[in-house]
Scaffold this motif. Structure first.
Motif, PDB file in Angstrom:
ATOM      1  N   PRO A 106       0.801  -1.227   0.000  1.00 36.19           N
ATOM      2  CA  PRO A 106       0.000   0.000   0.000  1.00 36.19           C
ATOM      3  C   PRO A 106       0.832   1.275   0.000  1.00 36.19           C
ATOM      4  N   GLU A 107       0.339   2.249  -0.718  1.00 33.92           N
ATOM      5  CA  GLU A 107       1.017   3.545  -0.763  1.00 33.92           C
ATOM      6  C   GLU A 107      -0.039   4.639  -0.824  1.00 33.92           C
ATOM      7  N   LEU A 108       0.150   5.645  -0.006  1.00 32.06           N
ATOM      8  CA  LEU A 108      -0.827   6.735   0.052  1.00 32.06           C
ATOM      9  C   LEU A 108      -0.680   7.645  -1.169  1.00 32.06           C
ATOM     10  N   VAL A 109      -1.787   7.869  -1.877  1.00 36.95           N
ATOM     11  CA  VAL A 109      -1.753   8.766  -3.030  1.00 36.95           C
ATOM     12  C   VAL A 109      -2.426  10.094  -2.691  1.00 36.95           C
ATOM     13  N   MET A 110      -3.574  10.013  -2.003  1.00 38.69           N
ATOM     14  CA  MET A 110      -4.297  11.225  -1.652  1.00 38.69           C
ATOM     15  C   MET A 110      -4.755  11.135  -0.208  1.00 38.69           C
ATOM     16  N   LEU A 111      -4.615  12.237   0.499  1.00 37.63           N
ATOM     17  CA  LEU A 111      -5.197  12.331   1.829  1.00 37.63           C
ATOM     18  C   LEU A 111      -5.897  13.683   1.919  1.00 37.63           C
ATOM     19  N   ASN A 112      -7.156  13.644   2.298  1.00 38.47           N
ATOM     20  CA  ASN A 112      -7.956  14.864   2.385  1.00 38.47           C
ATOM     21  C   ASN A 112      -7.799  15.444   3.796  1.00 38.47           C
ATOM     22  N   ARG A 113      -6.825  16.309   3.919  1.00 37.18           N
ATOM     23  CA  ARG A 113      -6.483  16.813   5.249  1.00 37.18           C
ATOM     24  C   ARG A 113      -7.590  17.668   5.848  1.00 37.18           C
ATOM     25  N   SER A 114      -8.249  18.466   5.026  1.00 38.16           N
ATOM     26  CA  SER A 114      -9.282  19.320   5.607  1.00 38.16           C
ATOM     27  C   SER A 114     -10.475  18.486   6.064  1.00 38.16           C
ATOM     28  N   LEU A 115     -10.790  17.430   5.311  1.00 39.79           N
ATOM     29  CA  LEU A 115     -11.870  16.542   5.755  1.00 39.79           C
ATOM     30  C   LEU A 115     -11.465  15.826   7.041  1.00 39.79           C
ATOM     31  N   ALA A 116     -10.208  15.363   7.078  1.00 42.90           N
ATOM     32  CA  ALA A 116      -9.724  14.685   8.289  1.00 42.90           C
ATOM     33  C   ALA A 116      -9.924  15.592   9.498  1.00 42.90           C
ATOM     34  N   GLU A 117      -9.577  16.842   9.327  1.00 44.46           N
ATOM     35  CA  GLU A 117      -9.708  17.799  10.421  1.00 44.46           C
ATOM     36  C   GLU A 117     -11.169  17.953  10.837  1.00 44.46           C
ATOM     37  N   GLU A 118     -12.047  18.101   9.826  1.00 46.92           N
ATOM     38  CA  GLU A 118     -13.488  18.215  10.120  1.00 46.92           C
ATOM     39  C   GLU A 118     -13.992  17.029  10.935  1.00 46.92           C
TER      40      GLU A 118
END
Ligand code: AMP
Ligand code: MG
Length: 480
Positions: free
Chosen positions: A30-42
């Protein structure tokens, strides 16, 4: 630091016949391609922990976080008019995360391996379509349209076989819930009345808690879903979004847009616009979406009949009454939205005609839907055709009859007419760079522009350009 997952899995407490418990199938690399940081924060999640090796292992299905109770949901659905038993064939619900503010959201892995509902499928997903869902769902959210969200995309280090070999990926989808019209169809067709009632009570508690005090809570549920869907499809029409596969399993009870398979935004205004290569009859064409949503609501109503009234005849009468209200609700929402797009804050009898004429002119002169409203909003109506100029004068006269300044009119328009939408050729360009060359910068720039569609910034201008004729007609494929 840990990711701060906080699971409480109410769906897993329903009758066991609503799901199959199973673990996601691990992937090799597995390899991270996208992480939605603002959603994570929400959501009250810690982005750094999500991006760590342990965090990525969760997104890949290689590690089940504490408190999760993975399962595949059972559902049925009408696909292009035909009823089928379906279910999560390549998705696993990890559970429901409860945010620090008390909001409950489903955390689902899409592309996480085979399940008892996979039928012939491999249970996997390819990177391109998962990134596509990420881009478009986030664009929809920024457009203020209710939608499932995308928290992360990881590649699996494995290939999936479609027409060719493609890199495999898993999308982490966040939703108010994954209850669908098709979940009710499943319960109505295959389970007991008690189980159907359990599902309906669950949906009311989770999405329409006011219904708990209604005189007939199931009538209330049907009415509320009907209105939510009417509002949702009106929103789609207003921005030119073509969902492409409005099967009843792809229609949520919460009123969120779900399932970004063959969807795309319309360029030139034409009610017959279809992008999906398999929708040969145009069942889910742009102009048909409101009717199909109404059709789907009728399927929900049918499923709820045993709960609406003890006597079948009375139940049918109640259902009929609600189904018949759909077109009027749809039109109310749509008209409200169109008035806002044209900067109208008062209501006049003739408004509908004025709007209809504009649409007809767009159709006749093959105008770009988004950019026509953009031109009005920026007061850049540079046309030579007399009919377009005449319409513009009538519109100017109409806005002059309102008791507000022109500045206010244009401000209102900027809030309701996106300066940019995810143009298909732009999305394709971003996906090609990401999938073929591992270059995410094109996508990151696109996502950044799409994150503020009402901003009307200088930098966004290049994203407002319609496609070159060579990029048309655009086709989407279901082999996702
Ligand atoms: P969709 O067209 O994405 O709404 O999917 C329709 C049905 O097909 C759902 O039950 C999916 O879970 C299932 N499905 C789609 N792709 C796959 C796949 N690659 N493997 C297994 N099931 C799938
Ligand atoms: Mg689906």
């Amino acid at each position: 630091m840990d990711a701060n997952w906080n699971f409480d899995n109410s769906y897993a407490r329903l009758s066991e016949r609503f799901f199959a418990r199973l673990q996601p199938t691990p992937v090799s690399d597995p390899e991270l391609v996208m992480l939605n940081r603002s959603l994570a924060e929400e959501l009250g999640l810690h982005a750094e922990a999500l991006a760590s090796e342990e965090g990525v292992a969760v997104f890949a299905g290689n590690r089940v976080p504490e408190g999760a109770e993975p399962l595949a949901q059972a559902y049925a659905g009408h696909q292009f008019g035909y009823f089928n038993m379906l279910g999560d064939g390549r998705a696993i619900l990890l559970g429901e995360h409860v945010t620090p503010s008390g909001e409950r959201v489903d955390i689902q892995l899409k592309g996480s391996g085979r399940t008892p509902y996979s039928r012939g499928g491999d249970g996997r997903a390819a990177l391109g379509p998962m990134l596509r869902e990420y881009i478009i769902s986030e664009a929809m959210h920024a457009l203020h349209i209710p939608t499932t969200r995308s928290l992360a995309v990881v590649t699996t280090g494995e290939v999936v076989i479609r027409e060719t070999e493609l890199p495999g990926a898993v999308l982490t989808r966040v939703a108010a819930s994954h209850l669908r019209v098709g979940t009710f169809q499943y319960a109505a067709r295959f389970l007991s009345k008690e189980e159907l009632q359990q599902l309906a009570d669950y949906a009311i508690k989770r999405h329409y808690p006011n219904g708990e005090h209604a005189s007939n809570r199931y009538v209330f549920l049907l009415e509320e879903v009907m209105k939510k869907q009417a509002a949702l499809v009106a929103n789609w029409q207003l921005v030119g979004f073509v969902h492409g596969v409005m099967n009843t399993d792809n229609m949520t009870i919460s009123g969120e847009t779900i399932d970004y398979g063959p969807c795309a935004f319309m360029d030139v205004y034409d009610p017959k616009t279809v992008f999906s290569s398999i929708d040969t009859q145009g069942r889910y064409a742009y102009g048909n979406q409101p009717y199909m949503a109404g059709w789907n609501i009728a399927r929900l109503a049918e499923s709820l009949l045993p709960l609406l009234h003890e006597e079948e005849e009375k139940a049918i009468e109640l259902a009929q009454e609600i189904i018949e209200q759909f077109p009027a609700w749809y039109e109310t929402y749509w008209l409200q939205g169109m008035r806002a797009k044209l900067g109208l804050c008062t209501e006049e009898e003739e408004d509908k005609k004025l709007i209809g004429e504009l649409l007809h002119l767009m159709y006749t002169y093959r105008l770009d839907y988004t950019n026509t409203f953009r031109a009005l909003t920026l007061d850049e109506w540079h046309f030579c055709e007399q009919a377009l100029l005449d319409w513009y004068i009538r519109w100017q006269q109409r806005i002059a009859r309102q008791d507000i300044t022109k500045d206010k009119v244009y401000e209102r328009m900027r809030q309701h007419n996106p300066a940019i939408i995810p143009r298909n050729y732009r999305v394709e360009e971003a996906l090609a760079a990401a999938v073929e060359y591992g270059d995410n910068t094109v996508m990151e720039r696109l996502l950044y522009a799409l994150s503020a569609p009402y901003a009307y910034t200088k930098e966004q201008e290049e994203y407002a350009k319609p496609p070159a004729p060579s990029d048309r007609p655009y086709r989407t494929f279901c082999g996702t």
